[in-house]
Write a protein that holds these residues in place. Structure first.
Motif, PDB file in Angstrom:
ATOM      1  N   ALA A 131      46.538  33.509  56.990  1.00 32.98           N
ATOM      2  CA  ALA A 131      45.809  34.758  56.773  1.00 32.98           C
ATOM      3  C   ALA A 131      46.183  35.811  57.810  1.00 32.98           C
ATOM      4  CB  ALA A 131      44.303  34.496  56.810  1.00 32.98           C
ATOM      5  N   GLN A 132      46.482  35.379  59.014  1.00 32.27           N
ATOM      6  CA  GLN A 132      46.824  36.309  60.088  1.00 32.27           C
ATOM      7  C   GLN A 132      48.203  36.937  59.896  1.00 32.27           C
ATOM      8  OE1 GLN A 132      46.362  33.940  63.628  1.00 32.27           O
ATOM      9  NE2 GLN A 132      44.150  33.706  63.367  1.00 32.27           N
ATOM     10  N   ARG A 133      49.017  36.354  59.007  1.00 31.51           N
ATOM     11  CA  ARG A 133      50.373  36.877  58.757  1.00 31.51           C
ATOM     12  C   ARG A 133      50.459  37.710  57.489  1.00 31.51           C
ATOM     13  NH1 ARG A 133      51.708  31.309  59.464  1.00 31.51           N
ATOM     14  NH2 ARG A 133      52.547  31.234  57.336  1.00 31.51           N
ATOM     15  N   LEU A 134      49.420  37.696  56.666  1.00 32.50           N
ATOM     16  CA  LEU A 134      49.487  38.375  55.374  1.00 32.50           C
ATOM     17  C   LEU A 134      49.238  39.864  55.512  1.00 32.50           C
ATOM     18  CD1 LEU A 134      47.476  35.879  53.118  1.00 32.50           C
ATOM     19  CD2 LEU A 134      49.966  36.198  53.177  1.00 32.50           C
ATOM     20  N   SER A 135      49.940  40.639  54.693  1.00 28.40           N
ATOM     21  CA  SER A 135      49.703  42.080  54.645  1.00 28.40           C
ATOM     22  C   SER A 135      48.464  42.372  53.817  1.00 28.40           C
ATOM     23  CB  SER A 135      50.918  42.789  54.038  1.00 28.40           C
ATOM     24  OG  SER A 135      51.115  42.357  52.699  1.00 28.40           O
ATOM     25  N   GLN A 136      47.823  43.517  54.075  1.00 31.81           N
ATOM     26  CA  GLN A 136      46.643  43.962  53.330  1.00 31.81           C
ATOM     27  C   GLN A 136      45.573  42.866  53.272  1.00 31.81           C
ATOM     28  OE1 GLN A 136      47.578  46.122  49.573  1.00 31.81           O
ATOM     29  NE2 GLN A 136      49.684  45.520  49.949  1.00 31.81           N
ATOM     30  N   PHE A 137      45.371  42.180  54.392  1.00 33.87           N
ATOM     31  CA  PHE A 137      44.491  41.014  54.397  1.00 33.87           C
ATOM     32  C   PHE A 137      43.858  40.875  55.771  1.00 33.87           C
ATOM     33  CE2 PHE A 137      43.373  36.493  54.012  1.00 33.87           C
ATOM     34  CZ  PHE A 137      43.049  36.377  52.666  1.00 33.87           C
ATOM     35  N   GLU A 138      42.528  40.948  55.829  1.00 33.16           N
ATOM     36  CA  GLU A 138      41.840  40.775  57.095  1.00 33.16           C
ATOM     37  C   GLU A 138      41.904  39.322  57.550  1.00 33.16           C
ATOM     38  OE1 GLU A 138      38.018  42.234  55.888  1.00 33.16           O
ATOM     39  OE2 GLU A 138      38.429  44.261  56.643  1.00 33.16           O
ATOM     40  N   ASP A 139      41.868  39.101  58.854  1.00 36.29           N
ATOM     41  CA  ASP A 139      42.061  37.757  59.408  1.00 36.29           C
ATOM     42  C   ASP A 139      41.062  36.744  58.873  1.00 36.29           C
ATOM     43  OD1 ASP A 139      44.179  38.721  60.856  1.00 36.29           O
ATOM     44  OD2 ASP A 139      43.171  38.647  62.803  1.00 36.29           O
ATOM     45  N   ASN A 140      39.842  37.191  58.587  1.00 38.47           N
ATOM     46  CA  ASN A 140      38.815  36.246  58.124  1.00 38.47           C
ATOM     47  C   ASN A 140      38.594  36.294  56.611  1.00 38.47           C
ATOM     48  OD1 ASN A 140      37.587  38.703  57.897  1.00 38.47           O
ATOM     49  ND2 ASN A 140      35.704  38.165  58.999  1.00 38.47           N
ATOM     50  N   ALA A 141      39.453  37.004  55.884  1.00 37.59           N
ATOM     51  CA  ALA A 141      39.240  37.173  54.438  1.00 37.59           C
ATOM     52  C   ALA A 141      39.410  35.866  53.669  1.00 37.59           C
ATOM     53  CB  ALA A 141      40.194  38.235  53.883  1.00 37.59           C
ATOM     54  N   TRP A 142      40.112  34.892  54.239  1.00 38.51           N
ATOM     55  CA  TRP A 142      40.306  33.604  53.564  1.00 38.51           C
ATOM     56  C   TRP A 142      38.973  32.915  53.264  1.00 38.51           C
ATOM     57  CZ3 TRP A 142      38.399  29.263  56.006  1.00 38.51           C
ATOM     58  CH2 TRP A 142      38.072  29.414  57.358  1.00 38.51           C
ATOM     59  N   GLN A 143      37.916  33.274  53.999  1.00 32.42           N
ATOM     60  CA  GLN A 143      36.613  32.635  53.818  1.00 32.42           C
ATOM     61  C   GLN A 143      35.905  33.079  52.544  1.00 32.42           C
ATOM     62  OE1 GLN A 143      34.157  32.866  57.409  1.00 32.42           O
ATOM     63  NE2 GLN A 143      35.993  33.155  58.633  1.00 32.42           N
ATOM     64  N   THR A 144      36.333  34.214  51.969  1.00 36.79           N
ATOM     65  CA  THR A 144      35.593  34.813  50.851  1.00 36.79           C
ATOM     66  C   THR A 144      36.449  35.026  49.604  1.00 36.79           C
ATOM     67  OG1 THR A 144      36.029  37.033  51.731  1.00 36.79           O
ATOM     68  CG2 THR A 144      33.962  35.961  52.390  1.00 36.79           C
ATOM     69  N   MET A 145      37.556  34.308  49.477  1.00 38.22           N
ATOM     70  CA  MET A 145      38.417  34.467  48.309  1.00 38.22           C
ATOM     71  C   MET A 145      39.188  33.190  48.030  1.00 38.22           C
ATOM     72  SD  MET A 145      41.623  34.276  49.742  1.00 38.22           S
ATOM     73  CE  MET A 145      42.625  34.835  48.344  1.00 38.22           C
ATOM     74  N   LEU A 146      39.751  33.131  46.838  1.00 36.76           N
ATOM     75  CA  LEU A 146      40.715  32.104  46.455  1.00 36.76           C
ATOM     76  C   LEU A 146      41.450  32.617  45.236  1.00 36.76           C
ATOM     77  CD1 LEU A 146      39.084  29.305  44.324  1.00 36.76           C
ATOM     78  CD2 LEU A 146      37.733  31.239  45.154  1.00 36.76           C
ATOM     79  N   CYS A 147      42.562  31.988  44.912  1.00 39.62           N
ATOM     80  CA  CYS A 147      43.289  32.333  43.687  1.00 39.62           C
ATOM     81  C   CYS A 147      43.321  31.132  42.760  1.00 39.62           C
ATOM     82  CB  CYS A 147      44.721  32.768  44.005  1.00 39.62           C
ATOM     83  SG  CYS A 147      44.840  34.383  44.782  1.00 39.62           S
ATOM     84  N   ILE A 148      43.005  31.377  41.499  1.00 36.51           N
ATOM     85  CA  ILE A 148      43.234  30.409  40.422  1.00 36.51           C
ATOM     86  C   ILE A 148      44.093  31.127  39.394  1.00 36.51           C
ATOM     87  CG2 ILE A 148      42.201  28.912  38.682  1.00 36.51           C
ATOM     88  CD1 ILE A 148      39.659  28.844  40.331  1.00 36.51           C
ATOM     89  N   GLU A 149      45.343  30.742  39.315  1.00 33.74           N
ATOM     90  CA  GLU A 149      46.329  31.495  38.545  1.00 33.74           C
ATOM     91  C   GLU A 149      46.658  30.789  37.233  1.00 33.74           C
ATOM     92  OE1 GLU A 149      49.651  32.563  41.123  1.00 33.74           O
ATOM     93  OE2 GLU A 149      48.402  32.009  42.833  1.00 33.74           O
ATOM     94  N   THR A 150      46.387  31.464  36.128  1.00 32.62           N
ATOM     95  CA  THR A 150      46.789  30.973  34.810  1.00 32.62           C
ATOM     96  C   THR A 150      48.288  31.214  34.678  1.00 32.62           C
ATOM     97  OG1 THR A 150      44.617  31.556  33.938  1.00 32.62           O
ATOM     98  CG2 THR A 150      46.383  31.203  32.340  1.00 32.62           C
ATOM     99  N   ALA A 151      49.064  30.145  34.477  1.00 31.81           N
ATOM    100  CA  ALA A 151      50.510  30.264  34.696  1.00 31.81           C
ATOM    101  C   ALA A 151      51.332  29.516  33.664  1.00 31.81           C
ATOM    102  CB  ALA A 151      50.842  29.750  36.098  1.00 31.81           C
ATOM    103  N   ASN A 152      52.608  29.856  33.656  1.00 27.40           N
ATOM    104  CA  ASN A 152      53.691  29.022  33.133  1.00 27.40           C
ATOM    105  C   ASN A 152      54.648  28.873  34.298  1.00 27.40           C
ATOM    106  OD1 ASN A 152      53.200  30.988  30.353  1.00 27.40           O
ATOM    107  ND2 ASN A 152      53.002  28.771  30.162  1.00 27.40           N
ATOM    108  N   ALA A 153      54.473  27.823  35.098  1.00 23.91           N
ATOM    109  CA  ALA A 153      55.211  27.666  36.348  1.00 23.91           C
ATOM    110  C   ALA A 153      55.731  26.238  36.481  1.00 23.91           C
ATOM    111  CB  ALA A 153      54.317  28.005  37.533  1.00 23.91           C
ATOM    112  N   ALA A 154      56.713  26.056  37.381  1.00 21.85           N
ATOM    113  CA  ALA A 154      57.327  24.751  37.643  1.00 21.85           C
ATOM    114  C   ALA A 154      57.875  24.165  36.342  1.00 21.85           C
ATOM    115  CB  ALA A 154      56.340  23.824  38.330  1.00 21.85           C
ATOM    116  N   ASP A 155      57.396  22.980  35.926  1.00 12.87           N
ATOM    117  CA  ASP A 155      57.886  22.356  34.690  1.00 12.87           C
ATOM    118  C   ASP A 155      57.497  23.159  33.450  1.00 12.87           C
ATOM    119  OD1 ASP A 155      58.436  20.407  36.561  1.00 12.87           O
ATOM    120  OD2 ASP A 155      56.965  18.976  35.808  1.00 12.87           O
ATOM    121  N   ASP A 156      56.507  23.995  33.586  1.00 15.77           N
ATOM    122  CA  ASP A 156      55.887  24.686  32.448  1.00 15.77           C
ATOM    123  C   ASP A 156      56.461  26.093  32.258  1.00 15.77           C
ATOM    124  OD1 ASP A 156      54.047  25.491  30.438  1.00 15.77           O
ATOM    125  OD2 ASP A 156      52.634  26.212  31.948  1.00 15.77           O
ATOM    126  N   TRP A 157      57.790  26.223  32.199  1.00 18.15           N
ATOM    127  CA  TRP A 157      58.365  27.524  31.884  1.00 18.15           C
ATOM    128  C   TRP A 157      58.455  27.699  30.372  1.00 18.15           C
ATOM    129  CZ3 TRP A 157      63.053  26.545  29.464  1.00 18.15           C
ATOM    130  CH2 TRP A 157      63.661  25.317  29.759  1.00 18.15           C
TER     131      TRP A 157
END
Length: 309
Positions: free
Chosen positions: A265-291
């Protein structure tokens, strides 16, 4: 060119019942103010920034330090990853075949930083529907040799948010691509957050050298998390202290779960150092084996729909 695009967008929205134009930094924004919900989205990247049913807080997380700059994807919302997901060289040879050689290739493709065009707006007492399309510009052709039309569609109601990403193969041969709806979601406490619906599913753990593992029980967060789950289940249940959100998907057999935790989190752009506590990503995808391997003239729809339990 940009001024002309902005004027055209303003004119298109001038007679709208619920939508209006708003300038945010360098970027135009479409703001939806419906009696049953509010929302905002950017033509750059076709990026939904917020969706808030009346009387609730936004179901979508947006960084308080997000930067509205041309050519830069905002941190948060739902960035569109297309026509490849992640780093270009992590994709299958079939997906890499359409990528231009000898060119620097942006992570997550180019759809999330290019200007899209508003092509359809439907408004009613119970919903707002918005379509945008991505033109095949010279910039796109310089890094990708595929032939495709891309449409993003949002169906917004007082009780649900649906986003569809529709790819049509306009070429004469089969087209391979990967993609994701990179959804950022809010929580009041990542330590009290869990995801149901993935128990027993295999996943690729990028934190341990892309090892393949199997999920046991609900997904919980105890450190930096970056996983590609395979054999997609729908719906998933995101349980946070503020609500239980159901994540329905179509056209997908993979899900990415991500939280940067403390150090990253401390290395990410547009991201406060403590923002990891209040967010997450769940990405609907076609990724890896699922292209996706799309026949000439065919189309593929990747969709995400959010509802509360």
């Amino acid at each position: 060119m940009r001024q002309h695009q902005n004027r055209s967008l303003k004119e298109r929205l001038s007679n709208s019942a619920f939508c209006h134009f708003e300038q945010r930094g360098e970027l135009p924004c479409i703001v939806v103010q419906h009696p049953g919900f509010t929302a905002s989205l950017l033509p750059q990247g076709a990026q939904l920034l917020s969706f808030c049913p009346s009387g609730d807080t936004s179901w979508i997380w947006l960084s308080p330090t997000a930067e509205y700059q041309q050519g830069t994807s905002l941190r948060g919302g739902i960035p569109v990853c297309w026509p490849w997901f992640g780093n270009a060289d992590k994709n299958s040879p079939e997906v890499q075949a359409a990528m231009a050689e000898g060119q620097p290739l942006p992570a997550h493709g180019f759809a999330r930083t290019n200007r899209w065009t508003l092509t359809r707006l439907y408004e009613a007492a119970d919903r707002v529907e918005i379509d945008m399309s991505l033109p095949q510009s010279h910039h796109i052709q310089s890094v990708w040799q595929g032939d495709a039309e891309l449409t993003a569609r949002w169906i917004l109601t007082p009780t649900s948010m649906e986003m569809q990403l529709i790819t049509t193969n306009t070429g004469q041969s089969t087209l391979a691509f990967s993609q994701a709806l990179h959804t950022y979601l809010p929580t009041t406490d990542i330590n009290a957050t869990r995801i149901g619906g993935l128990s027993g599913h295999p996943y690729i753990d990028t934190m341990t050298g892309w090892q393949r593992k199997q999920q046991q029980g609900d997904v919980v967060f105890q450190g930096e998390t970056d996983r590609i789950y395979l054999q997609q289940a729908s719906p998933l249940r995101l349980v946070t202290p503020q609500r239980t959100l159901l994540i329905h998907s179509r056209g997908s057999r993979s899900t990415v779960v991500w939280n940067p935790w403390i150090t990253k989190a401390q290395r990410l752009s547009q991201f406060e150092d403590n923002a990891w506590q209040t967010m997450l990503c769940i990405e609907t995808a076609n990724a890896a084996d699922d292209w996706v391997n799309l026949a000439a003239g065919a189309n593929h729809c990747l969709s995400l729909r959010l509802t509360v339990e």
